[in-house]
Write an enzyme that holds these catalytic residues in place. Structure first.
Site, PDB file in Angstrom:
ATOM      1  N   ARG A 240       0.729  -1.026   0.038  1.00 36.19           N
ATOM      2  CA  ARG A 240      -0.068  -0.129   0.198  1.00 36.19           C
ATOM      3  C   ARG A 240       0.806   1.323   0.087  1.00 36.19           C
ATOM      4  O   ARG A 240       1.993   1.184   0.554  1.00 36.19           O
ATOM      5  CB  ARG A 240      -1.061   0.005   1.379  1.00 36.19           C
ATOM      6  CG  ARG A 240      -1.771   1.049   1.392  1.00 36.19           C
ATOM      7  CD  ARG A 240      -2.318   1.316   2.675  1.00 36.19           C
ATOM      8  NE  ARG A 240      -3.610   0.793   2.960  1.00 36.19           N
ATOM      9  CZ  ARG A 240      -4.415   0.988   4.120  1.00 36.19           C
ATOM     10  NH1 ARG A 240      -3.956   1.816   5.140  1.00 36.19           N
ATOM     11  NH2 ARG A 240      -5.592   0.772   4.088  1.00 36.19           N
TER      12      ARG A 240
ATOM     13  N   GLY B 209      -2.723   4.588  -3.234  1.00 35.11           N
ATOM     14  CA  GLY B 209      -3.590   3.401  -3.272  1.00 35.11           C
ATOM     15  C   GLY B 209      -3.207   2.091  -2.746  1.00 35.11           C
ATOM     16  O   GLY B 209      -1.862   1.903  -2.271  1.00 35.11           O
ATOM     17  N   THR B 210      -3.789   0.846  -2.967  1.00 33.00           N
ATOM     18  CA  THR B 210      -3.231  -0.316  -2.982  1.00 33.00           C
ATOM     19  C   THR B 210      -3.114  -0.978  -4.009  1.00 33.00           C
ATOM     20  O   THR B 210      -3.791  -1.134  -4.865  1.00 33.00           O
ATOM     21  CB  THR B 210      -4.204  -1.149  -1.686  1.00 33.00           C
ATOM     22  OG1 THR B 210      -4.641  -0.143  -0.565  1.00 33.00           O
ATOM     23  CG2 THR B 210      -3.782  -2.281  -1.192  1.00 33.00           C
ATOM     24  N   VAL B 211      -2.033  -1.712  -3.971  1.00 31.13           N
ATOM     25  CA  VAL B 211      -1.587  -2.634  -5.188  1.00 31.13           C
ATOM     26  C   VAL B 211      -2.077  -4.178  -4.685  1.00 31.13           C
ATOM     27  O   VAL B 211      -1.513  -4.778  -3.835  1.00 31.13           O
ATOM     28  CB  VAL B 211       0.098  -2.536  -5.599  1.00 31.13           C
ATOM     29  CG1 VAL B 211       0.188  -3.469  -6.540  1.00 31.13           C
ATOM     30  CG2 VAL B 211       0.327  -1.315  -5.762  1.00 31.13           C
TER      31      VAL B 211
ATOM     32  N   LYS C  36      -3.546  -1.567  -9.407  1.00 31.30           N
ATOM     33  CA  LYS C  36      -3.432  -0.418  -8.157  1.00 31.30           C
ATOM     34  C   LYS C  36      -4.797  -0.086  -8.104  1.00 31.30           C
ATOM     35  O   LYS C  36      -5.167   0.880  -9.291  1.00 31.30           O
ATOM     36  CB  LYS C  36      -2.210   0.391  -8.728  1.00 31.30           C
ATOM     37  CG  LYS C  36      -2.317   1.603  -7.693  1.00 31.30           C
ATOM     38  CD  LYS C  36      -1.070   2.360  -7.750  1.00 31.30           C
ATOM     39  CE  LYS C  36      -0.567   3.124  -6.409  1.00 31.30           C
ATOM     40  NZ  LYS C  36       0.656   3.555  -6.376  1.00 31.30           N
TER      41      LYS C  36
ATOM     42  N   ASP D   3       7.788  11.451  -9.508  1.00 29.40           N
ATOM     43  CA  ASP D   3       7.961  10.848  -8.161  1.00 29.40           C
ATOM     44  C   ASP D   3       9.013   9.832  -8.198  1.00 29.40           C
ATOM     45  O   ASP D   3       8.721   8.667  -7.642  1.00 29.40           O
ATOM     46  CB  ASP D   3       6.868  10.443  -7.514  1.00 29.40           C
ATOM     47  CG  ASP D   3       6.759  10.115  -6.242  1.00 29.40           C
ATOM     48  OD1 ASP D   3       7.571  10.572  -5.554  1.00 29.40           O
ATOM     49  OD2 ASP D   3       5.533   9.282  -5.604  1.00 29.40           O
TER      50      ASP D   3
END
Ligand SMILES: Nc1ncnc2c1ncn2[C@@H]1O[C@H](COP(=O)(O)OP(=O)(O)OP(=O)(O)O)[C@@H](O)[C@H]1O
Length: 550
Positions: A16, A20-22, A48, A142
């Site tokens: 996470r 978001g959460t993968v 994701k 990023d």
């Protein structure tokens, strides 16, 4: 297993992040023409699922749809391929190739820094990925080790850049209460930190920080609060660590230039790094050494850097970060920092954390903690997630009676940790060592818990306990050890004495004893009588014998 659209099923969370959460997921059926990769039923993918906060933001959804084609066409051997984008109700998800291997952040933590040659060659491949995306007008924004996955195949590890476009998606004016700055403090370019216009040069700065971290184990500007880290990016020149060869330092220094126009293009960076790697290796020829020494000449800047589309309201995060942002963890997730728009949409650099009035035409402002606090919380939640779930009182372990373990019960199996695998640069042909299988750790990853309100009326809570009487304190405040035992002994003695006295006075014991005395006396007398009689008898016989002599 939860479906995502009609084509995918989420199986287990892989990790996470801030956005978001993968999940590891499985394809149910072949995707439609809108997907970049149709896929086969049964194929495993990574999905994701963007945070609800993002998915509920109209700006993000629009950008998601608008950038769909850009994200789907971004293909390169060092970029994790985005296969499909799913928009379903209030769910936004990116379907990606599943990468079998750790991310670079985890790899560094487990194996320590790389050699200068390996670091240069790994970063060169990341620069290749950046060159391809910049040519397509896409800036990552990023770049950090956590966004580089190491694809392990055939005993080789290939760095794969991921999370492309996510920073851009998250950079939404309507995301939280006010405008926000997206990035990770340890990897943020000075111009981003100041809220100035950004170009693809921000990715080159990120690559410089990443390269520094690969050879030293930590980014150059870390420690202290997020605000201090941002200020260090703006004002501090990094020093050359002793283990970094001079040609490699030339490259790092140029990437970390405060002036974005002095940083090399991604293509030149890749070329320069390969020249350095060839020149600092143990088998380098004199020509290669000379080429590495002259690497500065190769690092020409990009004449037409890709511009980051300006978000209205871009501002200087150093002016708006809470001064008490807390101690900064360089490994924290991507930050989404609140910042304040000045006139014309740009930050007012003279302002120090001004309270930002709500935009009358803007989206409603959700109440809640400051976004920066939310991000810190998100980073913490990755390790320890509090699970909120209704618990049937019958299943409450605190109410259950202790049970003996069943003899047949199996011991929980210990996870076998694979031996760490050392990154070998691709150009030097990786040795055929044992391939490390990346085991996603579902047990360790936070399991998404859905709050399920009970269908039945919730059981009545137990009646509140009556407050207990305060415990009587002992009269012996000094607590002399053994005093209790002494008291018991004395009490027993008194009891015995009284009982003895009563027996003596109230029973015929005295008579018995008197009789006993006379009895013994009679026996004694009888014995002495018998003794006298025997002695007299002996004396008589002696005198008669004397009379019979001459
Ligand atoms: N395509 C993928 N295949 C396999 N694992 C992946 C994939 N993408 C991400 N992961 C794993 O999922 C985890 C979470 O990824 P995510 O990108 O959300 O987090 P992050 O990059 O650490 O955080 P942030 O969103 O703050 O940048 C990572 O640890 C990564 O190892």
């Amino acid at each position: 297993m939860r479906p995502v659209g009609s084509k995918y099923l989420l199986e287990e969370p892989l990790g996470r992040g801030a956005t978001g959460t993968v999940w590891r997921a499985r394809q149910r059926e072949t995707a439609g023409a809108e997907a970049a990769v149709a896929g086969e039923p049964g194929e495993t993918v990574a999905i994701k699922v963007l945070k609800e906060e993002l998915a509920n933001d109209a700006d993000v959804v629009m950008r998601f749809l608008r950038e769909r084609s850009v994200l789907l066409r971004l293909t390169h051997e060092n970029i994790v391929r985005t296969r499909d984008l799913v928009v379903e109700g209030d769910l936004l998800a990116l379907v990606m190739d599943l990468i079998d291997g750790p991310d670079l952040h985890r790899y560094l933590r487990e194996n320590g820094p790389l050699t200068p040659v390996a670091a240069a060659l790994l970063t060169a491949q990341i620069a290749d990925a950046l060159a391809a995306s910049h040519a397509d007008g896409v800036v990552h924004r990023d770049l950090k080790p956590a966004n580089v996955l190491l694809d392990e195949r055939d005993g080789r590890m290939r760095p794969m850049l991921t999370d492309f476009g996510i920073a851009r998606l998250a950079d939404s004016p309507g995301l939280t209460r006010t405008h926000e700055f997206v990035g990770t403090p340890a990897y943020v370019a000075p111009e981003s930190a100041e809220g100035r216009p950004q170009t693809s040069a921000v990715d080159i700065y990120g690559a410089g920080i990443l390269l520094y971290e690969l050879v030293t184990g930590r980014p150059p500007f870390a420690g202290g609060t997020a605000l201090e880290v941002l200020h260090r990016h703006l004002s501090e020149e990094p020093r050359r660590p002793s283990n970094v060869p001079a040609p490699l330092w030339t490259v790092i220094e140029r990437c970390l230039s405060k002036d974005p126009d002095r940083r090399p293009s991604a293509e030149n960076l890749a070329r320069g790094l390969r020249t350095v790697a060839a020149g600092i290796g143990v088998h380098a020829s004199s020509a290669q050494i000379a080429a590495a020494d002259g690497v500065g000449a190769l690092l020409a800047p990009d004449p037409a850097p890709a511009a980051v589309p300006e978000t209205p309201g871009a501002a200087d995060p150093t002016q708006v970060l809470p001064s008490n942002a807390g101690s900064y963890d360089p490994n924290a997730a991507t930050s989404v920092m609140q910042h304040a728009p000045g006139p014309g949409g740009h930050a007012d650099p003279t302002s120090v954390m001004p309270p930002v009035p709500p935009r009358p035409d803007g989206p409603p402002e959700p109440d809640g903690p400051h976004p920066w606090q939310s991000q810190l919380q998100a980073a913490r939640d990755r390790n320890e997630q509090t699970q909120v779930q209704y618990l049937d009182p019958g299943q409450d372990p605190l109410r259950r009676r202790p049970q003996r373990p069943q003899p047949q019960q199996q011991q929980p199996q210990r996870r076998q940790q694979p031996p760490p695998q050392q990154y070998q640069p691709q150009q030097q042909q990786y040795p055929q060592h044992r391939q490390q299988q990346y085991q996603p750790q579902p047990q360790q990853q936070p399991q998404r818990q859905q709050y399920a309100p009970p269908q039945q009326p919730a059981p009545q809570p137990p009646a509140p306990r009556q407050p207990r009487e305060p415990r009587q304190r002992s009269a012996n405040p000094m607590r002399i050890p053994g005093l209790g035992c002494l008291k018991g002994c004395l009490f027993t003695l008194v009891l015995l004495f009284v009982a003895g006295w009563l027996i003596w006075e109230l029973t015929p014991l005295q008579d018995w004893i008197g009789q006993g005395k006379s009895y013994w006396k009679a026996i004694g007398d009888a014995i002495s009588t018998v003794t006298d009689w025997i002695s007299e008898l002996g004396g008589g016989s002696d005198s008669s014998g004397g009379n019979t002599g001459p």
